[in-house]
Design a protein around this motif. Structure first.
Motif, PDB file in Angstrom:
ATOM      1  N   GLY A  95       0.798  -1.222   0.000  1.00 44.76           N
ATOM      2  CA  GLY A  95       0.000   0.000   0.000  1.00 44.76           C
ATOM      3  C   GLY A  95       0.828   1.269   0.000  1.00 44.76           C
ATOM      4  N   THR A  96       2.163   1.146  -0.097  1.00 44.30           N
ATOM      5  CA  THR A  96       3.022   2.328  -0.076  1.00 44.30           C
ATOM      6  C   THR A  96       3.229   2.873  -1.496  1.00 44.30           C
ATOM      7  N   VAL A  97       3.762   4.097  -1.568  1.00 47.51           N
ATOM      8  CA  VAL A  97       3.972   4.753  -2.875  1.00 47.51           C
ATOM      9  C   VAL A  97       5.458   4.893  -3.213  1.00 47.51           C
ATOM     10  N   GLU A  98       6.324   4.292  -2.427  1.00 50.25           N
ATOM     11  CA  GLU A  98       7.760   4.489  -2.610  1.00 50.25           C
ATOM     12  C   GLU A  98       8.246   4.113  -4.011  1.00 50.25           C
ATOM     13  N   LEU A  99       7.591   3.141  -4.610  1.00 51.61           N
ATOM     14  CA  LEU A  99       8.036   2.633  -5.910  1.00 51.61           C
ATOM     15  C   LEU A  99       7.436   3.411  -7.090  1.00 51.61           C
ATOM     16  N   TRP A 100       6.639   4.415  -6.806  1.00 48.56           N
ATOM     17  CA  TRP A 100       5.946   5.153  -7.864  1.00 48.56           C
ATOM     18  C   TRP A 100       6.901   5.721  -8.929  1.00 48.56           C
ATOM     19  N   PRO A 101       7.993   6.396  -8.538  1.00 43.16           N
ATOM     20  CA  PRO A 101       8.908   6.921  -9.564  1.00 43.16           C
ATOM     21  C   PRO A 101       9.528   5.823 -10.424  1.00 43.16           C
ATOM     22  N   LEU A 102       9.875   4.695  -9.809  1.00 44.67           N
ATOM     23  CA  LEU A 102      10.439   3.587 -10.575  1.00 44.67           C
ATOM     24  C   LEU A 102       9.415   2.999 -11.542  1.00 44.67           C
ATOM     25  N   MET A 103       8.178   2.917 -11.100  1.00 48.85           N
ATOM     26  CA  MET A 103       7.117   2.434 -11.981  1.00 48.85           C
ATOM     27  C   MET A 103       6.956   3.371 -13.176  1.00 48.85           C
ATOM     28  N   ALA A 104       7.036   4.668 -12.917  1.00 48.50           N
ATOM     29  CA  ALA A 104       6.928   5.644 -14.002  1.00 48.50           C
ATOM     30  C   ALA A 104       8.105   5.533 -14.963  1.00 48.50           C
ATOM     31  N   ASP A 105       9.291   5.272 -14.417  1.00 47.28           N
ATOM     32  CA  ASP A 105      10.459   5.132 -15.279  1.00 47.28           C
ATOM     33  C   ASP A 105      10.377   3.861 -16.113  1.00 47.28           C
ATOM     34  N   CYS A 106       9.743   2.830 -15.576  1.00 41.22           N
ATOM     35  CA  CYS A 106       9.506   1.622 -16.367  1.00 41.22           C
ATOM     36  C   CYS A 106       8.610   1.941 -17.562  1.00 41.22           C
ATOM     37  N   GLU A 107       7.636   2.810 -17.352  1.00 40.06           N
ATOM     38  CA  GLU A 107       6.772   3.237 -18.468  1.00 40.06           C
ATOM     39  C   GLU A 107       7.612   3.914 -19.543  1.00 40.06           C
ATOM     40  N   ARG A 108       8.566   4.712 -19.127  1.00 43.52           N
ATOM     41  CA  ARG A 108       9.490   5.318 -20.099  1.00 43.52           C
ATOM     42  C   ARG A 108      10.258   4.244 -20.849  1.00 43.52           C
ATOM     43  N   GLY A 109      10.761   3.271 -20.093  1.00 46.66           N
ATOM     44  CA  GLY A 109      11.535   2.202 -20.704  1.00 46.66           C
ATOM     45  C   GLY A 109      10.728   1.397 -21.707  1.00 46.66           C
ATOM     46  N   LEU A 110       9.425   1.368 -21.512  1.00 44.56           N
ATOM     47  CA  LEU A 110       8.527   0.644 -22.416  1.00 44.56           C
ATOM     48  C   LEU A 110       8.057   1.525 -23.572  1.00 44.56           C
ATOM     49  N   GLY A 111       8.621   2.728 -23.669  1.00 43.11           N
ATOM     50  CA  GLY A 111       8.264   3.627 -24.769  1.00 43.11           C
ATOM     51  C   GLY A 111       6.964   4.362 -24.562  1.00 43.11           C
ATOM     52  N   ARG A 112       6.597   4.571 -23.279  1.00 47.02           N
ATOM     53  CA  ARG A 112       5.334   5.258 -22.983  1.00 47.02           C
ATOM     54  C   ARG A 112       5.583   6.483 -22.100  1.00 47.02           C
ATOM     55  N   PRO A 113       6.323   7.488 -22.627  1.00 46.36           N
ATOM     56  CA  PRO A 113       6.626   8.675 -21.812  1.00 46.36           C
ATOM     57  C   PRO A 113       5.377   9.441 -21.381  1.00 46.36           C
TER      58      PRO A 113
END
Length: 253
Positions: A95-113
């Motif tokens: 239930g924490t949000v600590e991983l939110w920036p990493l999840m967003a960067d994964c979206e970048r890595g998947l070509g979804r800026p």
């Protein structure tokens, strides 16, 4: 995968150890050892770390710390879809949000800026600590650059954290990203200034700011090994030349 004899499993964080208490004792020890190996190898041998993370995942997929470690290992190997899935699983469990920036960067890595930018504007960002918010800013700026929006990337990085004279764990990376964006936008003098500021803050060499600064100043470094090889070659040539000059002339009839 083999575990070195010096790894006991006791090296892991106490919070992770507490999570593992839900498992049978022997299983918990095996999982802990594999998590230790993930942490030990992830920087220098990400493929090895990934292998150990898969073992831990197979043994205890319902433990949030295991899913998180698997996410980090996949991320380090640029397996962004897999990393995103693991980070999402860990977030659902905790239930924490600590991983939110990493999840967003994964979206970048998947070509979804665009998706990364949507996440940068989500309410979850306000729940992040200061380090997390800075990380999110870096990801958002990267997404802007992915879209070719250099000026927007520069503006995204302009913040109180960037302007601050105090050095925090994120300072060097933030200054470096700003300098790099300025350089990409053709603002060379400003880029040089911020690369220099990044060098001042980069106490553990986490960026190549010093190399970038030297490059802008026109300084070239020759690899030490190349220098040694060159010196040896010169010495060998000089030795041959010396032999040629001291060798007796052939007898003449």
């Amino acid at each position: 995968m083999p575990i070195p004899e010096d790894v006991t499993g006791e090296e892991i964080d106490k919070d992770v150890r507490q999570e593992l208490q839900s498992l049978p004792k022997t299983l918990a020890e095996d999982v802990a050892k594999n998590l230790v190996m993930v942490a030990r190898l992830i920087d220098e041998d990400p493929e090895g770390a990934y292998g150990y993370s898969r073992v831990a995942l197979r043994l205890a997929s319902r433990v949030a710390a295991v899913r998180e470690a698997a996410g980090f290992a996949a991320y380090a190997n640029q397996k962004y879809a897999e990393a995103l899935a693991e980070f999402r699983a860990a977030r659902r469990m905790t239930g924490t949000v600590e991983l939110w920036p990493l999840m967003a960067d994964c979206e970048r890595g998947l070509g979804r800026p665009e998706k990364a930018l949507d996440m940068a504007g989500a309410p979850e960002v306000q729940k992040l600590d200061k380090a997390g918010q800075v990380e999110m800013r870096l990801v958002a700026a990267g997404a802007r650059r992915d879209l070719g929006q250099l000026d927007a990337a520069i503006v995204t990085l302009q913040s109180s954290e960037l302007a601050s004279h105090s050095v925090q764990p994120w300072t060097a990376r933030l200054r470096y990203a700003y300098a790099d964006a300025l350089h990409a936008a053709g603002r060379g003098d400003e880029a040089r200034e911020w690369f220099a500021k990044a060098v001042e803050a980069d106490r553990d060499g986490s960026t190549d700011a010093s190399d970038r600064l030297a490059e802008l100043d026109g300084v070239e470094f020759m690899d030490a090994l190349v220098e040694d090889e060159t010196d040896e070659a010169v010495e060998a040539v000089e030795a041959v030349e010396a032999e040629d000059t001291t060798a007796p002339e052939d007898d003449k009839d």
